[in-house]
Write a protein that holds these residues in place. Structure first.
Motif, PDB file in Angstrom:
ATOM      1  N   VAL A   1       0.840  -1.198   0.000  1.00 27.33           N
ATOM      2  CA  VAL A   1       0.000   0.000   0.000  1.00 27.33           C
ATOM      3  C   VAL A   1       0.876   1.249   0.000  1.00 27.33           C
ATOM      4  O   VAL A   1       0.584   2.234  -0.679  1.00 27.33           O
ATOM      5  CB  VAL A   1      -0.966  -0.016   1.202  1.00 27.33           C
ATOM      6  CG1 VAL A   1      -1.840   1.218   1.188  1.00 27.33           C
ATOM      7  CG2 VAL A   1      -1.814  -1.274   1.164  1.00 27.33           C
TER       8      VAL A   1
ATOM      9  N   HIS B   1      -4.026   9.008   4.095  1.00 32.49           N
ATOM     10  CA  HIS B   1      -4.727   7.727   4.284  1.00 32.49           C
ATOM     11  C   HIS B   1      -3.834   6.568   3.858  1.00 32.49           C
ATOM     12  O   HIS B   1      -3.654   5.601   4.588  1.00 32.49           O
ATOM     13  CB  HIS B   1      -6.014   7.700   3.454  1.00 32.49           C
ATOM     14  CG  HIS B   1      -7.160   8.417   4.098  1.00 32.49           C
ATOM     15  ND1 HIS B   1      -7.708   7.992   5.290  1.00 32.49           N
ATOM     16  CD2 HIS B   1      -7.853   9.516   3.732  1.00 32.49           C
ATOM     17  CE1 HIS B   1      -8.703   8.802   5.624  1.00 32.49           C
ATOM     18  NE2 HIS B   1      -8.801   9.749   4.702  1.00 32.49           N
ATOM     19  N   LEU B   2      -3.298   6.677   2.637  1.00 34.09           N
ATOM     20  CA  LEU B   2      -2.499   5.573   2.123  1.00 34.09           C
ATOM     21  C   LEU B   2      -1.224   5.395   2.951  1.00 34.09           C
ATOM     22  O   LEU B   2      -0.830   4.287   3.295  1.00 34.09           O
ATOM     23  CB  LEU B   2      -2.125   5.804   0.659  1.00 34.09           C
ATOM     24  CG  LEU B   2      -3.273   5.735  -0.332  1.00 34.09           C
ATOM     25  CD1 LEU B   2      -2.788   6.114  -1.719  1.00 34.09           C
ATOM     26  CD2 LEU B   2      -3.879   4.348  -0.355  1.00 34.09           C
TER      27      LEU B   2
ATOM     28  N   PHE C   1      -1.928   3.871   6.332  1.00 38.19           N
ATOM     29  CA  PHE C   1      -2.352   2.477   6.291  1.00 38.19           C
ATOM     30  C   PHE C   1      -1.125   1.578   6.375  1.00 38.19           C
ATOM     31  O   PHE C   1      -1.172   0.489   6.934  1.00 38.19           O
ATOM     32  CB  PHE C   1      -3.145   2.165   5.017  1.00 38.19           C
ATOM     33  CG  PHE C   1      -3.719   0.779   5.042  1.00 38.19           C
ATOM     34  CD1 PHE C   1      -4.911   0.537   5.698  1.00 38.19           C
ATOM     35  CD2 PHE C   1      -3.053  -0.297   4.471  1.00 38.19           C
ATOM     36  CE1 PHE C   1      -5.417  -0.754   5.774  1.00 38.19           C
ATOM     37  CE2 PHE C   1      -3.559  -1.577   4.538  1.00 38.19           C
ATOM     38  CZ  PHE C   1      -4.748  -1.810   5.198  1.00 38.19           C
TER      39      PHE C   1
ATOM     40  N   ALA D   1      -5.502  -3.105  -3.882  1.00 43.27           N
ATOM     41  CA  ALA D   1      -6.483  -2.658  -2.893  1.00 43.27           C
ATOM     42  C   ALA D   1      -6.162  -1.224  -2.487  1.00 43.27           C
ATOM     43  O   ALA D   1      -7.052  -0.384  -2.361  1.00 43.27           O
ATOM     44  CB  ALA D   1      -6.469  -3.574  -1.680  1.00 43.27           C
ATOM     45  N   GLY D   2      -4.867  -0.940  -2.302  1.00 44.54           N
ATOM     46  CA  GLY D   2      -4.447   0.420  -1.974  1.00 44.54           C
ATOM     47  C   GLY D   2      -4.860   1.394  -3.056  1.00 44.54           C
ATOM     48  O   GLY D   2      -5.451   2.438  -2.796  1.00 44.54           O
TER      49      GLY D   2
ATOM     50  N   THR E   1      -7.169   1.023  -5.504  1.00 46.44           N
ATOM     51  CA  THR E   1      -8.601   1.202  -5.738  1.00 46.44           C
ATOM     52  C   THR E   1      -9.266   1.906  -4.561  1.00 46.44           C
ATOM     53  O   THR E   1     -10.219   2.663  -4.757  1.00 46.44           O
ATOM     54  CB  THR E   1      -9.301  -0.134  -6.052  1.00 46.44           C
ATOM     55  OG1 THR E   1      -8.899  -1.103  -5.089  1.00 46.44           O
ATOM     56  CG2 THR E   1      -8.955  -0.629  -7.432  1.00 46.44           C
ATOM     57  N   SER E   2      -8.744   1.697  -3.352  1.00 47.40           N
ATOM     58  CA  SER E   2      -9.333   2.465  -2.244  1.00 47.40           C
ATOM     59  C   SER E   2      -8.946   3.938  -2.374  1.00 47.40           C
ATOM     60  O   SER E   2      -9.716   4.822  -1.982  1.00 47.40           O
ATOM     61  CB  SER E   2      -8.932   1.903  -0.882  1.00 47.40           C
ATOM     62  OG  SER E   2      -7.547   1.923  -0.725  1.00 47.40           O
TER      63      SER E   2
ATOM     64  N   ILE F   1     -11.554   5.460  -4.407  1.00 46.00           N
ATOM     65  CA  ILE F   1     -12.798   5.729  -3.672  1.00 46.00           C
ATOM     66  C   ILE F   1     -12.649   6.999  -2.818  1.00 46.00           C
ATOM     67  O   ILE F   1     -13.554   7.839  -2.787  1.00 46.00           O
ATOM     68  CB  ILE F   1     -13.165   4.506  -2.803  1.00 46.00           C
ATOM     69  CG1 ILE F   1     -13.514   3.336  -3.727  1.00 46.00           C
ATOM     70  CG2 ILE F   1     -14.344   4.824  -1.894  1.00 46.00           C
ATOM     71  CD1 ILE F   1     -13.621   2.014  -3.041  1.00 46.00           C
ATOM     72  N   VAL F   2     -11.476   7.144  -2.170  1.00 47.52           N
ATOM     73  CA  VAL F   2     -11.254   8.357  -1.376  1.00 47.52           C
ATOM     74  C   VAL F   2     -11.291   9.584  -2.283  1.00 47.52           C
ATOM     75  O   VAL F   2     -11.940  10.584  -1.980  1.00 47.52           O
ATOM     76  CB  VAL F   2      -9.896   8.285  -0.626  1.00 47.52           C
ATOM     77  CG1 VAL F   2      -9.598   9.605   0.065  1.00 47.52           C
ATOM     78  CG2 VAL F   2      -9.912   7.157   0.392  1.00 47.52           C
TER      79      VAL F   2
END
Lengths: 594, 196
Positions: free
Chosen positions: A231, A273-274, A277, B36-37, B39-40, B43-44
């Motif tokens: 991530v 956010h990223l 995480f 996942a990172g 695509t999320s 969304i953000v």
């Protein structure tokens, strides 16, 4: 004839020491590289502590180490930012992630589970060399025009996304990103190997519930790494796109020098956010191996079984699970919906439960034990201490209502340095003192070790404890100087004191460096099992062989914590206060940990 | 007495048989987290940034058909090799490679269509929405390049008849990765429809 012989020797040297696929050698490579980076990070912190303690004064040390970065021995403001950024990056990633996991996962996983090597020696070698290359790139970035990255180790955009933002946003930042991308690849290759080795290559009898807690910690750490580092890679990639190709993932309506930039439509909050995480699990990627090492040492050196083995494993798993659903607590002041903030507060405070279970178990293991105060044991107990005192302030910062008041102050700096920095480095020191005989076949000097521990722990608390008071008084972190604000004038003495502690602590580490190299070359020869411990690594011969055991791999019959086990007459089973994992269970004997 | 050492080839082979698949699976986990990172992030961004409506090029639909077919041919090819039907196996694995290449071509066509419709990757005309379209598909294609290379190796080896009922590990690894890429593409395609 002799020429070919010579050629062979050269090749042997190359494959034994440089491109080794032997986990024990790779572990030493990680250790030495990690410590070198740690040393550089420590010197950086001592230098900027000089600036904070004695703002604007001239020092020969600053002049000597920084040269053109400090005219007349006074650190330039933008270079201060570069040093803070690089100190954080180096310590978090290079010392405490790669240095700690790389060293001990590599050394202990095959030896403690009874395997001849990692699942893939080749990937393992690649993992080290990727790490090495990322190290070199990060060091090169210190010397480029504009200086190293200066946006803080969290590299928030827009400072990190716009090359023209500050001097360190140029080539230094680009190299930072390249170095970290390679670092992430290294970390993933390592983690893949650790997980698969633990799950697939355990020796006969080594069930998951007989694994030493070190291995559980390394396993969960590696899983966290596999889940969170990709991530960060995605975040870094989008950042690279914004920087170098003109996309607008993180950027919106930005003016620099009165000029409006082309970027529109992005959001810098997205990066946070990223980043977090990864960033929060990263705390546990750093911490869990240290906790695992401590479990092993506390039990061995108390001559007692670890208290609550199953609870320890459960807490590790619980901490790991919770760590991926709390990242928002780093972002309470980003305009987050207060309800969402409350959710993150709730999940964050939950971590206190498994953490308290672990602390409780360490203390109950020590309780009434036959404690042997080796340097490794002292550092382990030191870890328990810092884990508590840093953990309690975590409750304050995890609560959004309280955090908002002290966000980005020295309170935060004090908190995370104690709970994550000190705990992890104490765990790493403990591990080095404890497994030094396994790594180098020689013993470290205890007396120097005691001096190293006591000076370090006193000075470490001397540095980070007062920072909480600075933070409560409102002193912000990352400021070049606090002498410009009359509000903080009465804080100057505390800053000076902190700097003195930092200087002494830094010099105390020279004791360790000397002890390490002197003992590796001249220390007394180690016996096969110097700590009279149970786990499998001590059944392997002192001399390293590729494959670990000369004959068959030992079979395991019991858990790793049968210390001071007595029979119904009150005598030691086996006549000793420890029973190795390879000793079969007696007729009426029960396996521990169940 | 023969003691087991690491230099022993049988031992090395045994370790490889035991660990190659789990290594791949956990590697796939990390790729899952990578996307996942991303695509999320979409969304953000959709919640905070200015969002545009984008016409999805039909070439992406054709890509989807190609990659689904390629998974099918790989499956049949692998099964044929397992049943020692070497010729059939060879043909279907070759077909997989060709379908993979067709997928790559249609991806390129889709990008040019996007560009013609005024959706640009970067610069003052770009929007986060459009950039995500290019970034997600290109990063998938980057992973697919790895799959194509492994398919090339598998093709060469199958033509040389290196695979049979006993020795299939290379094919199995390659096909697992390939099916994963197919699933990943289907997910991304549906996701693109959702965000457009």
């Amino acid at each position: 004839m002799s020429a070919t012989h010579h050629h062979h020797e050269e090749q042997d040297f190359l494959f034994k020491y440089i491109f080794s696929q032997d986990h024990k050698m790779i572990s030493k490579q990680f250790l030495i590289t990690g410590f070198l980076m740690g040393f550089i990070g420590m010197v950086m912190s001592t230098l900027f502590r000089l600036q904070l303690g004695f703002p604007g004064e001239s020092f020969w040390a600053i002049d000597f180490f920084l040269g053109s970065w400090a005219e007349n021995g006074v650190m330039a403001p933008d270079k201060y930012l570069a040093l803070v950024t690089m100190h954080g990056t180096i310590m978090v990633f290079f010392l405490l992630t790669a240095g700690l996991s790389g060293t001990f996962s590599n050394l202990l996983i095959p030896l403690q589970i009874g395997a001849r090597d990692m699942a893939s020696g080749f990937l393992n070698m690649l993992s080290y060399w990727f790490f090495f290359v990322s190290t070199i790139i990060m060091l090169i970035s210190l010397g480029v025009e504009g200086g190293a990255a200066s946006a803080g180790w969290t590299i928030y955009p827009p400072l990190s996304a716009l090359p023209q933002a500050i001097p360190g946003s140029g080539l230094g930042m680009t190299l930072w990103l390249i170095s970290m991308a390679i670092f992430i690849a290294s970390s993933l290759l390592g983690s893949l190997n650790y997980i698969v080795t633990i799950l697939n290559l355990r020796t006969k009898g080594m069930t998951m519930t007989r694994l030493p807690l070190t291995i559980w910690a390394f396993l969960v750490t590696a899983i966290l790494g596999v889940l969170s580092f990709p991530v960060l890679l995605s975040a870094a990639l989008l950042l690279i796109f914004d920087r170098s190709f003109g996309t607008s993932f993180y950027l919106s309506d930005i003016y620099i020098g009165g000029q409006v930039l082309e970027h529109s439509g992005g959001s810098p909050i997205l990066f946070e956010h990223l980043f977090w995480f990864l960033g929060h699990p990263e705390v546990y990627i750093v911490l869990l191996p240290a906790l695992g090492i401590t479990s092993e040492i506390v039990s061995t050196m108390s001559r007692k079984p670890i208290f609550g083995y199953r609870a320890m494993v459960t807490s590790i798993l619980a901490i790991a699970f919770l760590s991926v659903i709390v990242w928002g607590h780093h972002m309470f002041v980003t305009g987050m919906n207060p309800f969402l903030g409350a959710v993150f507060t709730f999940t964050t405070l939950l971590i206190a439960i498994p953490s308290a279970v672990k602390v409780f178990n360490y203390i109950t293991t020590l309780w009434k034990g036959n404690i042997i105060f080796s340097p490794a044991m002292l550092f382990s107990i030191g870890l328990v201490s810092t884990f508590i005192s840093g953990g309690v302030t975590g409750l304050i910062l995890g609560d959004s209502a309280l955090d908002i008041n002290i966000h980005d102050t020295y309170f935060v700096v004090g908190h995370f340095h104690i709970v994550m920095g000190l705990s992890a480095i104490f765990g790493m020191f403990a591990g080095v003192y404890h497994w030094f005989p396994k790594m180098f076949g020689r013993m470290m000097n205890n007396t120097i070790g005691f001096f190293h521990f006591w000076i370090t722990i006193v000075c470490a608390y001397g540095v980070f404890f007062p920072m909480h008071f600075l933070g409560l008084a409102g002193v912000p972190r990352r400021y070049y100087t606090n002498s410009e604000f009359p509000l903080f004038d009465n804080m100057l003495d505390i800053n000076e004191l902190i700097t003195w502690f930092a200087i002494v602590a830094a010099f105390a580490q020279l004791l360790f460096v000397f002890n390490f190299f002197y003992s590796a070359l001249r220390g007394p020869r180690a016996s096969q099992n110097p700590w009279r411990a149970n786990s499998l690594e001590w059944t392997a011969p002192v001399e390293h062989i590729h494959g670990n055991w000369p004959g068959e791999i030992p079979e395991v019959h019991r858990w790793a914590y049968d210390y001071s086990k007595v029979d119904e007459n009150g005598d030691y089973v086996n006549g000793e206060d420890f029973i190795s994992q390879v000793v079969p269970l007696g007729p009426n004997e029960k396996d521990g940990g169940h | 007495m023969t003691s087991i050492t690491l230099e022993n080839n049988d031992y090395k082979k045994e370790i490889k048989q035991k660990t190659a698949k789990p290594l791949l699976w956990i590697g796939l986990m990390s790729i899952v987290m990578f996307f996942a990172g991303l695509t999320s992030a979409v969304i953000v961004s959709k919640g905070t940034a200015v969002w545009e409506t984008i016409q999805i090029p039909s070439a992406f639909a054709i890509s989807t058909v190609f990659i689904l077919l390629s998974s099918l041919t790989f499956y049949i090819g692998e099964r044929s090799l397992k049943n020692n039907q070497l010729t059939k196996g060879k043909l279907f694995i070759l077909a997989t490679l060709l379908l993979g290449l067709l997928f790559t071509v249609t991806q390129y066509i889709a990008w040019t269509d996007l560009y013609k419709n005024g959706v640009v990757w970067a610069g003052s005309e770009s929007s986060a929405t459009g950039s995500y379209f290019y970034a997600l598909t290109a990063l998938h294609l980057l992973h697919l390049l790895g799959g194509l290379i492994s398919l090339l190796v598998v093709n060469i080896k199958s033509i040389k008849e290196k695979y049979n009922t006993e020795n299939l590990l290379g094919v199995q690894l390659s096909s697992t990765y390939w099916h994963f890429l197919t699933a990943l593409w289907v997910y991304l395609y549906l996701f693109l429809i959702f965000i457009a």
